[in-house]
Design a protein around this motif. Structure first.
Motif, PDB file in Angstrom:
ATOM      1  N   MET A 132       2.376   1.551  -3.738  1.00  0.00           N
ATOM      2  CA  MET A 132       1.382   1.834  -4.769  1.00  0.00           C
ATOM      3  C   MET A 132       0.728   3.190  -4.568  1.00  0.00           C
ATOM      4  SD  MET A 132      -1.958  -0.403  -5.983  1.00  0.00           S
ATOM      5  CE  MET A 132      -1.005  -1.909  -6.028  1.00  0.00           C
ATOM      6  N   SER A 133       0.323   3.503  -3.337  1.00  0.00           N
ATOM      7  CA  SER A 133      -0.371   4.767  -3.088  1.00  0.00           C
ATOM      8  C   SER A 133       0.528   5.970  -3.318  1.00  0.00           C
ATOM      9  CB  SER A 133      -0.942   4.788  -1.671  1.00  0.00           C
ATOM     10  OG  SER A 133       0.089   4.736  -0.704  1.00  0.00           O
ATOM     11  N   SER A 134       1.811   5.870  -2.943  1.00  0.00           N
ATOM     12  CA  SER A 134       2.710   7.008  -3.138  1.00  0.00           C
ATOM     13  C   SER A 134       3.007   7.229  -4.614  1.00  0.00           C
ATOM     14  CB  SER A 134       4.007   6.801  -2.355  1.00  0.00           C
ATOM     15  OG  SER A 134       4.701   5.661  -2.815  1.00  0.00           O
ATOM     16  N   SER A 169       9.267   5.754  -8.540  1.00  0.00           N
ATOM     17  CA  SER A 169       8.221   5.543  -9.533  1.00  0.00           C
ATOM     18  C   SER A 169       8.614   6.137 -10.879  1.00  0.00           C
ATOM     19  CB  SER A 169       6.904   6.161  -9.053  1.00  0.00           C
ATOM     20  OG  SER A 169       7.042   7.557  -8.848  1.00  0.00           O
ATOM     21  N   PRO A 187       0.813  -1.226   0.000  1.00  0.00           N
ATOM     22  CA  PRO A 187       0.000   0.000   0.000  1.00  0.00           C
ATOM     23  C   PRO A 187       0.842   1.270   0.000  1.00  0.00           C
ATOM     24  CG  PRO A 187      -0.849  -1.563   1.605  1.00  0.00           C
ATOM     25  CD  PRO A 187       0.456  -2.108   1.131  1.00  0.00           C
ATOM     26  N   ILE A 198       0.963   6.468  -7.132  1.00  0.00           N
ATOM     27  CA  ILE A 198      -0.252   7.007  -7.740  1.00  0.00           C
ATOM     28  C   ILE A 198      -0.495   8.452  -7.292  1.00  0.00           C
ATOM     29  CG2 ILE A 198      -2.761   6.777  -7.808  1.00  0.00           C
ATOM     30  CD1 ILE A 198      -2.352   3.740  -7.775  1.00  0.00           C
ATOM     31  N   GLU A 199      -0.223   8.754  -6.027  1.00  0.00           N
ATOM     32  CA  GLU A 199      -0.386  10.123  -5.538  1.00  0.00           C
ATOM     33  C   GLU A 199       0.497  11.094  -6.320  1.00  0.00           C
ATOM     34  OE1 GLU A 199       0.136  12.739  -1.440  1.00  0.00           O
ATOM     35  OE2 GLU A 199       1.345  10.951  -1.778  1.00  0.00           O
ATOM     36  N   ASP A 232      -1.060  11.421  -9.872  1.00  0.00           N
ATOM     37  CA  ASP A 232      -2.380  12.040 -10.021  1.00  0.00           C
ATOM     38  C   ASP A 232      -2.488  13.459  -9.489  1.00  0.00           C
ATOM     39  OD1 ASP A 232      -3.784  10.099 -11.360  1.00  0.00           O
ATOM     40  OD2 ASP A 232      -4.580   9.143  -9.558  1.00  0.00           O
ATOM     41  N   LYS A 257      -5.786   2.588 -13.925  1.00  0.00           N
ATOM     42  CA  LYS A 257      -4.331   2.644 -13.857  1.00  0.00           C
ATOM     43  C   LYS A 257      -3.721   1.328 -14.357  1.00  0.00           C
ATOM     44  CE  LYS A 257      -3.786   6.703 -11.828  1.00  0.00           C
ATOM     45  NZ  LYS A 257      -5.199   7.113 -11.830  1.00  0.00           N
TER      46      LYS A 257
END
Length: 236
Positions: A23-25, A114, A20, A27-28, A31, A189
């Motif tokens: 992936m979240s960092s 990323s 988490p 995508i953040e 986006d 995504k």
């Protein structure tokens, strides 16, 4: 570890609670705009983080070494750009000292960053899930500068792009000579999680001194993130 070579097989095990954060960092940063008081806000940025856990070195010349990643932190002081990210090595060193003091069961075992792309075609055109030349230069450097006593370091890349419509695809393998990973679709995504390793190879110099060489791993890598596959299957 003196019998270790750059071609030994390595297995990277990423535990479920790490995913988490990664992936979240990624995508953040892709986006959402990152604002500063004076600078221009931007999205579609790279992000950077550290991987913590422990290493199990190979016991013989032909056995598998393991890097177990149990947690991750994000480097909020890293300078972010659409095409690169530059960590603050003083911040990395400070985090290492803090965690070693209060969580002595954790070691700095790797890095994460990323790769954001505007479209799926852009990713495919340049094989954006793979490491850049700058990545390959950075990884042995940070290995030597920050954790020179660590025999191995894992380096993960989370590549992100936006699809035109929502979909789902079960994770499929990414394989290469010196990397290994997974690609999958989650909502709108398309994501790729790819892995590399840097190694410290010890050798005896002509005057009998033991010297260390930091380089990229050239042998087979196996990325083990089974929880990711299960979650993609059960929640789509």
């Amino acid at each position: 570890m003196e019998n270790y070579t750059a071609s030994n097989p390595i297995r990277i095990i990423v535990e479920d609670q790490v995913l988490p954060v990664l992936m979240s960092s990624a995508i953040e940063a892709f986006d959402h705009e990152h604002k500063t008081p004076r600078g221009k806000a931007s999205s579609g940025l790279e992000t950077y983080g550290l991987l913590w856990g422990y290493v199990i070195p190979s016991k013989s010349a032909d056995s598998v070494s393991k890097i177990i990643v149990t947690t991750a932190t994000i480097e909020t002081s890293a300078v972010r750009h659409q095409d690169w990210v530059q960590p603050n090595l003083e911040s990395v060193e400070a985090k290492k000292e803090l965690i070693e003091q209060y969580w002595p069961h954790l070691e700095l075992v790797g890095t994460f960053h990323s790769h954001p792309y505007e479209s799926l075609n852009d990713v495919k055109e340049v094989k954006g899930w793979r490491a850049s030349e700058g990545d390959r230069e950075h990884w042995p450097h940070i290995h030597e500068q920050i954790v020179s006593k660590q025999p191995l370091m894992a380096h993960l890349i989370f590549t992100v792009t936006e699809l035109k419509k929502s979909g789902w695809a079960f994770p499929t393998g990414i394989e290469g000579k010196d990397h290994n990973g997974l690609s999958f679709t989650a909502g709108k995504k398309k994501l790729w999680l790819n892995s590399y390793t840097s190694v410290c190879i010890k050798h005896e110099s002509e005057d009998g001194e033991i010297e260390s060489k930091f380089t990229m791993h050239e042998g087979p890598i196996k990325l083990d993130a089974p929880a990711l596959s299960r979650r993609m299957l059960h929640n789509n």
